[in-house]
Enzyme design. Structure first.
Site, PDB file in Angstrom:
ATOM      1  N   HIS A  60     -31.417 -52.871 -44.046  1.00  0.00           N
ATOM      2  CA  HIS A  60     -32.361 -51.827 -43.618  1.00  0.00           C
ATOM      3  C   HIS A  60     -33.618 -52.027 -44.472  1.00  0.00           C
ATOM      4  O   HIS A  60     -33.515 -52.430 -45.644  1.00  0.00           O
ATOM      5  CB  HIS A  60     -31.860 -50.418 -43.926  1.00  0.00           C
ATOM      6  CG  HIS A  60     -30.557 -50.047 -43.296  1.00  0.00           C
ATOM      7  ND1 HIS A  60     -29.354 -50.383 -43.832  1.00  0.00           N
ATOM      8  CD2 HIS A  60     -30.282 -49.310 -42.195  1.00  0.00           C
ATOM      9  CE1 HIS A  60     -28.384 -49.899 -43.080  1.00  0.00           C
ATOM     10  NE2 HIS A  60     -28.922 -49.241 -42.068  1.00  0.00           N
ATOM     11  N   ASP A  97     -33.287 -50.737 -47.928  1.00  0.00           N
ATOM     12  CA  ASP A  97     -32.330 -51.391 -48.835  1.00  0.00           C
ATOM     13  C   ASP A  97     -33.040 -52.421 -49.702  1.00  0.00           C
ATOM     14  O   ASP A  97     -32.681 -52.609 -50.859  1.00  0.00           O
ATOM     15  CB  ASP A  97     -31.246 -52.188 -48.078  1.00  0.00           C
ATOM     16  CG  ASP A  97     -30.483 -51.371 -47.069  1.00  0.00           C
ATOM     17  OD1 ASP A  97     -30.404 -50.148 -47.234  1.00  0.00           O
ATOM     18  OD2 ASP A  97     -29.952 -51.986 -46.113  1.00  0.00           O
ATOM     19  N   ASP A 120     -15.464 -47.418 -43.388  1.00  0.00           N
ATOM     20  CA  ASP A 120     -16.096 -48.730 -43.608  1.00  0.00           C
ATOM     21  C   ASP A 120     -15.300 -49.612 -44.569  1.00  0.00           C
ATOM     22  O   ASP A 120     -15.851 -50.175 -45.521  1.00  0.00           O
ATOM     23  CB  ASP A 120     -17.523 -48.556 -44.160  1.00  0.00           C
ATOM     24  CG  ASP A 120     -18.516 -48.108 -43.104  1.00  0.00           C
ATOM     25  OD1 ASP A 120     -18.216 -48.244 -41.910  1.00  0.00           O
ATOM     26  OD2 ASP A 120     -19.605 -47.629 -43.482  1.00  0.00           O
ATOM     27  N   ASP A 155     -20.035 -54.738 -42.441  1.00  0.00           N
ATOM     28  CA  ASP A 155     -20.559 -53.397 -42.722  1.00  0.00           C
ATOM     29  C   ASP A 155     -19.424 -52.644 -43.416  1.00  0.00           C
ATOM     30  O   ASP A 155     -18.765 -51.789 -42.824  1.00  0.00           O
ATOM     31  CB  ASP A 155     -20.967 -52.721 -41.404  1.00  0.00           C
ATOM     32  CG  ASP A 155     -21.747 -51.443 -41.648  1.00  0.00           C
ATOM     33  OD1 ASP A 155     -21.828 -51.012 -42.811  1.00  0.00           O
ATOM     34  OD2 ASP A 155     -22.261 -50.863 -40.674  1.00  0.00           O
TER      35      ASP A 155
HETATM   36  C1  XLS Z   1     -23.396 -46.466 -39.979  1.00  0.00           C
HETATM   37  C2  XLS Z   1     -23.795 -47.720 -39.375  1.00  0.00           C
HETATM   38  C3  XLS Z   1     -24.907 -48.448 -40.098  1.00  0.00           C
HETATM   39  C4  XLS Z   1     -25.520 -49.488 -39.199  1.00  0.00           C
HETATM   40  C5  XLS Z   1     -26.863 -49.947 -39.615  1.00  0.00           C
HETATM   41  O1  XLS Z   1     -22.372 -45.899 -39.664  1.00  0.00           O
HETATM   42  O2  XLS Z   1     -22.674 -48.537 -39.220  1.00  0.00           O
HETATM   43  O3  XLS Z   1     -24.444 -48.989 -41.286  1.00  0.00           O
HETATM   44  O4  XLS Z   1     -24.689 -50.593 -39.068  1.00  0.00           O
HETATM   45  O5  XLS Z   1     -27.787 -48.921 -39.642  1.00  0.00           O
HETATM   46 NI    NI Z   2     -22.645 -50.550 -38.711  1.00  0.00          NI
HETATM   47 NI    NI Z   3     -20.469 -47.440 -39.656  1.00  0.00          NI
END
Ligand code: XLS
Ligand code: NI
Ligand code: NI
Length: 438
Positions: free
Chosen positions: A100, A103, A308, A338
């Site tokens: 992003h 980031d 995640d 991710d």
């Molecule tokens: C959040 C999303 C984010 C996207 C990118 O839940 O997975 O990390 O992949 O903005």
């Molecule tokens: Ni994501």
């Molecule tokens: Ni996510």
């Protein structure tokens, strides 16, 4: 140059007999599969936000890992962070990264200064990309973290917020193009609602589509020739996210005429949150011609939020890679982790270990998926299951030449249907197990 991860060696492939925690057991980056090295088939990417930025905070406590990279000045920290990122990618043989805007460069007090910081850091990252031979899988804009986006970005009730988001995305696309990215992701961070008592849903959805159209057309005008991706997610942070799941997003892009430019970035954990399997979401994307890229992670079936986690469930990675094979492999997309380590897994070695586990799980999943295809029994079963459509009345239905009167006459002639056959789910699951573990 300072070494940020002295405890992480250059990780190499040693095979499944290796007991070395810092070695790949299945992922051999240079092994040729179908004439291409595995690294090019799987296209692994590091997520900058989790790996380089997030300190494993949760709502009950501060971070458990320090990501300040030995600096307090924000720009010095951003540069150190970039150095650390490329050192880590290099040690782990990860060829791609995703970020992003916020980031890589911290947001400043004004948009102009934030943009200037992005220019400076992206110059620096460009040099590191050359030095380490790394590529950008996709870029994106963080249009959800700052309080200005509390009620959405493209779907905000406040036109100033819409304008600000458009400008921020414009810049993020410019940086993506500058760094040669072949993808640009729109994850609708807070594009959703909490209550319909205060929400004009139609206006919000129309505005969201307009934001996507304006910014994606701008990207094309400055030479972006990659894919735009929408990343579906059903909830979190808002109660109802507009990009609920793959089917919803496909309907949305078709309705607003965005389907030529937009594909999907499917995330495993978002599929679970939508009460779908990962494979379901990938299949929906594929049959709509919208398969694009993957956010490789996994959730916890006992938890209702986006945990995640690094993907280690090989059953899931195998079925995911089966869909990737069916979609013809990755073109501009890839497998972006991710994912983050659990809060108590708070050392740099844990991060390396997590990537090794994730990459190995996908390499193994890919090998199993290729075996499923080569074995052929599952595909053949599916073909047979629909064989009534290859002749007679079935063929007429498939050719779309059957009339309603003809179908009625045929059904009356049948009296009742006596030709149904078993779906054999358990037999197929057993085949899968034999292929995986036999
Ligand atoms: C959040 C999303 C984010 C996207 C990118 O839940 O997975 O990390 O992949 O903005
Ligand atoms: Ni994501
Ligand atoms: Ni996510």
């Amino acid at each position: 140059m300072k070494e940020f991860y002295p405890s992480i060696p250059q990780v190499k492939y040693e095979g499944t007999t290796s007991k070395n925690p810092m070695a790949f057991k299945w992922y051999n980056p240079d092994e040729l599969v179908d004439g291409k090295p595995m690294r090019e088939q799987l296209k692994f990417a590091m997520s900058y936000w989790h790996t380089m930025c997030a300190e494993l905070t949760d709502m009950f406590g501060v971070g458990t890992i320090d990501k300040s990279y030995g600096a307090t000045d924000p720009m010095e920290q951003a540069k150190n962070k970039a150095d650390a990122a490329f050192e880590l990618m290099n040690k782990l043989s990860i060829d791609y990264f995703c970020f992003h805007d916020r980031d890589i460069a911290p947001e400043a007090d004004t948009l102009a200064e934030s943009n200037r910081r992005l220019d400076e850091i992206s110059d620096y990252i460009g040099e590191l990309m050359q030095k380490y031979n790394k590529k950008l899988l996709w870029g994106t804009a963080n249009c959800f973290g700052n309080p200005r986006y509390m009620s959405g970005a493209g779907t905000a009730p406040n036109a100033d917020v819409f304008a600000f988001a458009a400008a921020q995305i414009k810049k993020a696309i410019e940086i993506t193009v500058k760094l040669g990215g072949k993808g640009y992701v729109y994850w609708g961070g807070r594009e959703g609602y909490e209550t319909l008592l205060n929400t004009d849903m139609k206006l919000e959805l129309d505005n969201l589509a307009y934001l996507l159209k304006l910014t994606s057309e701008y990207g094309r005008s400055i030479g972006f020739d990659g894919d735009y991706y929408i990343e579906p997610k059903p909830k979190e942070p808002t109660k109802h996210q507009y990009d609920f799941d793959a089917a919803t997003v496909c309907g949305f892009i078709q309705k607003y005429g965005l389907d030529r430019d937009f594909k999907l970035n499917i995330e495993a954990n978002h599929a679970t949150l939508a009460a779908h399997t990962f494979q379901h979401e990938l299949t929906v994307a594929r049959i709509n011609g919208a398969f694009g890229s993957i956010d490789a992670n996994q959730g916890d079936v006992l938890l209702g939020w986006d945990t995640d986690q690094f993907p280690t469930n090989v059953y899931e990675t195998a079925l995911c890679m089966l869909e990737v094979i069916r979609a013809g492999g990755f073109t501009n997309g890839g497998l972006n982790f991710d994912a983050k380590t659990r809060r108590p897994s708070n050392t740099p070695e844990d991060i390396a270990q997590a990537y090794i586990a994730g990459m190995d799980s996908f390499a193994l999943g890919y090998k199993i998926a290729r075996k499923i295809v080569a074995d052929g029994r599952i595909d053949e079963f599916v073909k047979q299951r629909y064989s009534s459509y290859s002749s007679g009345i079935g063929k007429k239905i498939l050719d779309r030449t059957a009339t309603i009167d003809e179908l009625e006459k045929y059904a009356l002639g049948l009296g009742d249907v006596t030709t149904n056959t078993s779906g054999k789910q358990e037999y197929l699951e057993d085949i899968l197990n034999v292929i995986m573990f036999g």
